[in-house]
Design a protein around this motif. Structure first.
Motif, PDB file in Angstrom:
ATOM      1  N   ARG A 146       4.663  -2.613  48.399  1.00  0.00           N
ATOM      2  CA  ARG A 146       5.889  -2.688  49.201  1.00  0.00           C
ATOM      3  C   ARG A 146       5.603  -2.375  50.669  1.00  0.00           C
ATOM      4  O   ARG A 146       6.091  -3.070  51.573  1.00  0.00           O
ATOM      5  CB  ARG A 146       6.935  -1.698  48.666  1.00  0.00           C
ATOM      6  CG  ARG A 146       8.306  -1.852  49.289  1.00  0.00           C
ATOM      7  CD  ARG A 146       9.206  -0.685  48.958  1.00  0.00           C
ATOM      8  NE  ARG A 146       8.767   0.507  49.662  1.00  0.00           N
ATOM      9  CZ  ARG A 146       9.047   0.756  50.954  1.00  0.00           C
ATOM     10  NH1 ARG A 146       9.770  -0.096  51.651  1.00  0.00           N
ATOM     11  NH2 ARG A 146       8.627   1.863  51.522  1.00  0.00           N
ATOM     12  N   VAL A 147       4.773  -1.343  50.900  1.00  0.00           N
ATOM     13  CA  VAL A 147       4.425  -0.981  52.276  1.00  0.00           C
ATOM     14  C   VAL A 147       3.651  -2.113  52.946  1.00  0.00           C
ATOM     15  O   VAL A 147       3.872  -2.429  54.122  1.00  0.00           O
ATOM     16  CB  VAL A 147       3.611   0.329  52.287  1.00  0.00           C
ATOM     17  CG1 VAL A 147       3.059   0.607  53.684  1.00  0.00           C
ATOM     18  CG2 VAL A 147       4.479   1.495  51.843  1.00  0.00           C
TER      19      VAL A 147
ATOM     20  N   VAL B  71       6.097  -4.789  53.904  1.00  0.00           N
ATOM     21  CA  VAL B  71       6.851  -4.395  55.095  1.00  0.00           C
ATOM     22  C   VAL B  71       5.996  -4.569  56.342  1.00  0.00           C
ATOM     23  O   VAL B  71       6.464  -5.036  57.390  1.00  0.00           O
ATOM     24  CB  VAL B  71       7.335  -2.931  54.961  1.00  0.00           C
ATOM     25  CG1 VAL B  71       7.903  -2.425  56.287  1.00  0.00           C
ATOM     26  CG2 VAL B  71       8.386  -2.817  53.866  1.00  0.00           C
ATOM     27  N   ARG B  72       4.717  -4.193  56.234  1.00  0.00           N
ATOM     28  CA  ARG B  72       3.816  -4.332  57.386  1.00  0.00           C
ATOM     29  C   ARG B  72       3.640  -5.798  57.772  1.00  0.00           C
ATOM     30  O   ARG B  72       3.692  -6.155  58.957  1.00  0.00           O
ATOM     31  CB  ARG B  72       2.444  -3.719  57.053  1.00  0.00           C
ATOM     32  CG  ARG B  72       1.464  -3.741  58.219  1.00  0.00           C
ATOM     33  CD  ARG B  72       0.089  -3.295  57.768  1.00  0.00           C
ATOM     34  NE  ARG B  72      -0.473  -4.206  56.792  1.00  0.00           N
ATOM     35  CZ  ARG B  72      -1.060  -5.355  57.110  1.00  0.00           C
ATOM     36  NH1 ARG B  72      -1.162  -5.735  58.369  1.00  0.00           N
ATOM     37  NH2 ARG B  72      -1.546  -6.133  56.168  1.00  0.00           N
TER      38      ARG B  72
ATOM     39  N   PHE C  92       6.724  -6.992  59.408  1.00  0.00           N
ATOM     40  CA  PHE C  92       6.851  -6.455  60.766  1.00  0.00           C
ATOM     41  C   PHE C  92       6.008  -7.262  61.749  1.00  0.00           C
ATOM     42  O   PHE C  92       6.470  -7.626  62.835  1.00  0.00           O
ATOM     43  CB  PHE C  92       6.413  -4.991  60.783  1.00  0.00           C
ATOM     44  CG  PHE C  92       6.345  -4.410  62.168  1.00  0.00           C
ATOM     45  CD1 PHE C  92       7.493  -4.142  62.885  1.00  0.00           C
ATOM     46  CD2 PHE C  92       5.121  -4.137  62.758  1.00  0.00           C
ATOM     47  CE1 PHE C  92       7.437  -3.610  64.162  1.00  0.00           C
ATOM     48  CE2 PHE C  92       5.049  -3.618  64.032  1.00  0.00           C
ATOM     49  CZ  PHE C  92       6.200  -3.346  64.740  1.00  0.00           C
TER      50      PHE C  92
ATOM     51  N   GLN D  27       8.627   7.677  65.703  1.00  0.00           N
ATOM     52  CA  GLN D  27       8.358   7.553  64.270  1.00  0.00           C
ATOM     53  C   GLN D  27       7.207   8.426  63.803  1.00  0.00           C
ATOM     54  O   GLN D  27       7.168   8.838  62.640  1.00  0.00           O
ATOM     55  CB  GLN D  27       8.099   6.102  63.895  1.00  0.00           C
ATOM     56  CG  GLN D  27       6.814   5.516  64.424  1.00  0.00           C
ATOM     57  CD  GLN D  27       6.617   4.077  63.968  1.00  0.00           C
ATOM     58  OE1 GLN D  27       7.398   3.548  63.192  1.00  0.00           O
ATOM     59  NE2 GLN D  27       5.582   3.452  64.446  1.00  0.00           N
TER      60      GLN D  27
ATOM     61  N   ARG E 199      17.361  -2.074  52.430  1.00  0.00           N
ATOM     62  CA  ARG E 199      16.346  -2.555  53.366  1.00  0.00           C
ATOM     63  C   ARG E 199      16.813  -2.613  54.819  1.00  0.00           C
ATOM     64  O   ARG E 199      16.013  -2.918  55.700  1.00  0.00           O
ATOM     65  CB  ARG E 199      15.870  -3.952  52.942  1.00  0.00           C
ATOM     66  CG  ARG E 199      15.235  -4.004  51.564  1.00  0.00           C
ATOM     67  CD  ARG E 199      14.462  -5.290  51.396  1.00  0.00           C
ATOM     68  NE  ARG E 199      13.408  -5.424  52.384  1.00  0.00           N
ATOM     69  CZ  ARG E 199      12.683  -6.532  52.552  1.00  0.00           C
ATOM     70  NH1 ARG E 199      12.930  -7.594  51.811  1.00  0.00           N
ATOM     71  NH2 ARG E 199      11.748  -6.579  53.470  1.00  0.00           N
TER      72      ARG E 199
ATOM     73  N   GLU F 200      14.761  -1.039  57.637  1.00  0.00           N
ATOM     74  CA  GLU F 200      13.407  -1.488  57.936  1.00  0.00           C
ATOM     75  C   GLU F 200      13.387  -2.193  59.292  1.00  0.00           C
ATOM     76  O   GLU F 200      14.362  -2.827  59.705  1.00  0.00           O
ATOM     77  CB  GLU F 200      12.911  -2.452  56.850  1.00  0.00           C
ATOM     78  CG  GLU F 200      12.758  -1.816  55.490  1.00  0.00           C
ATOM     79  CD  GLU F 200      12.339  -2.819  54.434  1.00  0.00           C
ATOM     80  OE1 GLU F 200      11.999  -3.970  54.818  1.00  0.00           O
ATOM     81  OE2 GLU F 200      12.363  -2.477  53.241  1.00  0.00           O
ATOM     82  N   ARG F 201      12.254  -2.107  59.949  1.00  0.00           N
ATOM     83  CA  ARG F 201      12.115  -2.736  61.267  1.00  0.00           C
ATOM     84  C   ARG F 201      12.231  -4.252  61.159  1.00  0.00           C
ATOM     85  O   ARG F 201      11.570  -4.879  60.348  1.00  0.00           O
ATOM     86  CB  ARG F 201      10.746  -2.366  61.864  1.00  0.00           C
ATOM     87  CG  ARG F 201      10.601  -0.891  62.178  1.00  0.00           C
ATOM     88  CD  ARG F 201       9.170  -0.516  62.451  1.00  0.00           C
ATOM     89  NE  ARG F 201       8.337  -0.657  61.254  1.00  0.00           N
ATOM     90  CZ  ARG F 201       7.064  -0.284  61.198  1.00  0.00           C
ATOM     91  NH1 ARG F 201       6.483   0.237  62.256  1.00  0.00           N
ATOM     92  NH2 ARG F 201       6.372  -0.448  60.093  1.00  0.00           N
TER      93      ARG F 201
ATOM     94  N   TYR G 249      14.383  -6.060  59.863  1.00  0.00           N
ATOM     95  CA  TYR G 249      15.047  -6.662  58.704  1.00  0.00           C
ATOM     96  C   TYR G 249      16.439  -7.124  59.113  1.00  0.00           C
ATOM     97  O   TYR G 249      17.206  -6.382  59.724  1.00  0.00           O
ATOM     98  CB  TYR G 249      15.146  -5.673  57.541  1.00  0.00           C
ATOM     99  CG  TYR G 249      15.743  -6.306  56.305  1.00  0.00           C
ATOM    100  CD1 TYR G 249      14.959  -7.103  55.486  1.00  0.00           C
ATOM    101  CD2 TYR G 249      17.084  -6.141  55.982  1.00  0.00           C
ATOM    102  CE1 TYR G 249      15.487  -7.712  54.368  1.00  0.00           C
ATOM    103  CE2 TYR G 249      17.634  -6.744  54.869  1.00  0.00           C
ATOM    104  CZ  TYR G 249      16.831  -7.532  54.060  1.00  0.00           C
ATOM    105  OH  TYR G 249      17.367  -8.139  52.957  1.00  0.00           O
TER     106      TYR G 249
ATOM    107  N   ALA H 156      16.305   1.099  62.393  1.00  0.00           N
ATOM    108  CA  ALA H 156      15.035   1.790  62.169  1.00  0.00           C
ATOM    109  C   ALA H 156      14.919   2.985  63.112  1.00  0.00           C
ATOM    110  O   ALA H 156      14.450   4.068  62.727  1.00  0.00           O
ATOM    111  CB  ALA H 156      13.862   0.831  62.367  1.00  0.00           C
TER     112      ALA H 156
END
Length: 397
Positions: free
Chosen positions: A153-154, A157-158, A161, A221, A323, A326-327, A329, A347
């Protein structure tokens, strides 16, 4: 005489030889071993667990399973049972069982990735990195399964991004380049120049907003929670945040209302809290229909101060609620770009609240609007926690 001497010498030699033979016969080196006297060595028939293996398996974070020569589970970690890989004495994942039989047959260690629909997570699949190895020629097979769901999942997301930031930066840059060429071609038409330069300013502002939000997000962050927060007047923060968004709200006929913040104080960073609240109010205005209302209210619970921003907008689908922080999203990419948002606002809000040892929550229903809530620790609760931590450290010393 000589005969008697010879006989005496022979007798002495015979006696010595007899004694030596007797000693050798009594020695363990020459004594015959009976079956009961055979040296014993550990033997494993493929149906028992070698000593020490259980202790090693209990220390492993992975889901670990040991199968005997008949594919019966001799040992399984609690994680393997929790994920539903093992039930009773049976390995229930057919793909793992097939892999274990191949390893037992040829002794070759095998690794693979599998997706398993386990009951613990409902219909969603869990990703496992699997390693299967023989245990020293005993017929036993060790199966290790590492849960990779969060890691996957990470990584997703990366990747999202990187793709999103590339797109968000490429779009205004490309538009600026195209508009510059258009202005150059229309240099003899003042009206066209004014129109295109106005669009250039819009794209430049959008690019600046994305870059500024990226800088803000990068700054907060990785930061630790505020060690020495300062008193923050919530009344001033709410009033300033509303004033900042009033112009776009008036343009849509949206009424902005604030209540409950007068005289309340929290501990934190005033600039960061102002940024978080402005982002929420700006989102509420951007996604609300004309001639509606956005309300900012402050309430106090036993342990927290809650700042809520409620709108009468389009709402958020249930499947997107997890979600939205999330950045980049976006629930509706086309609508988001039309509103001019950067996709980083929520985010930033989430990281600011983490920075303040608080949290941000959301309630939303499609067609009924959304309510975002900033939940901050009450000042007395935070001071009590700090005192407890200090006392704990002194006791430890």
């Amino acid at each position: 005489m000589q005969g008697e001497l010879l006989a005496a010498v022979v007798g002495i030699i015979g006696l010595v030889v007899g004694v030596v033979i007797g000693v050798l016969v009594a020695s363990p080196l020459f004594r015959s071993r009976t079956p009961d006297e055979e040296p014993q060595s550990p033997r494993h028939d493929g149906n028992t667990l070698p000593p020490g293996i259980a202790e090693v398996l209990s220390a492993l974070p992975s889901s670990a399973v040991v199968l005997d020569s008949g594919d019966r589970v001799l040992r399984a970690s609690s994680a393997a049972r929790a994920f539903g890989i093992v039930r009773g004495e049976e390995l229930v994942i057919g793909e793992l069982l097939t892999l274990a039989r191949k390893v037992r047959r040829d002794g070759v260690i095998r690794e693979t990735d599998i997706e398993v629909a386990v009951r613990k997570f409902g219909p969603d699949a869990t990703s496992f990195a699997v390693r299967v190895a023989p245990l020293g020629g005993t017929g036993l097979v060790l199966v290790l399964a590492e849960d990779q769901t969060e890691h996957r999942r990470v990584e997703a997301v990366r990747r999202d991004f990187v793709a999103n930031i590339s797109h968000e930066l490429k779009t205004p840059v490309g538009a600026l380049s195209l508009l510059a060429e258009t202005v150059q071609d229309a240099s003899d038409d003042p009206e066209a120049v004014r129109r295109f330069t106005g669009r250039m300013q819009t794209e430049a502002a959008r690019l600046t907003a994305v870059i500024q939000d990226l800088i803000t997000l990068s700054r907060i962050q990785g930061a630790e929670p505020i060690a020495e927060p300062a008193p923050v007047d919530l009344g001033s923060v709410v009033e300033e945040a509303i004033d900042t968004v009033r112009m776009p709200a008036d343009a849509k006929g949206i009424e902005l209302v604030g209540s409950g913040a007068e005289g309340l104080t929290v501990l934190g960073d005033e600039a960061m809290l102002g940024t978080a609240l402005r982002n929420l109010i700006a989102n509420a205005v951007a996604y609300s229909p004309k001639n509606t209302r956005v309300a900012v209210s402050v309430g106090i619970s036993r342990t927290s101060v809650d700042i809520s921003v409620a709108d009468q907008g389009i709402g958020i689908p249930q499947q997107d609620l997890e979600r939205i922080f999330e950045r980049f999203y976006r629930v509706d990419a086309a609508r988001s770009r039309a509103t001019g948002g950067t996709g980083l606002g929520l985010a930033i809000v989430k990281h600011i609240m983490t920075h303040h040892r608080g949290e941000v929550t959301v309630w939303s229903k499609e067609g009924s609007g959304s309510t975002f809530t900033l939940r901050l620790p009450r000042p007395e609760s935070r001071e009590l926690d700090a005192t407890r931590n200090d006392n704990h450290q002194e006791t430890a010393q």
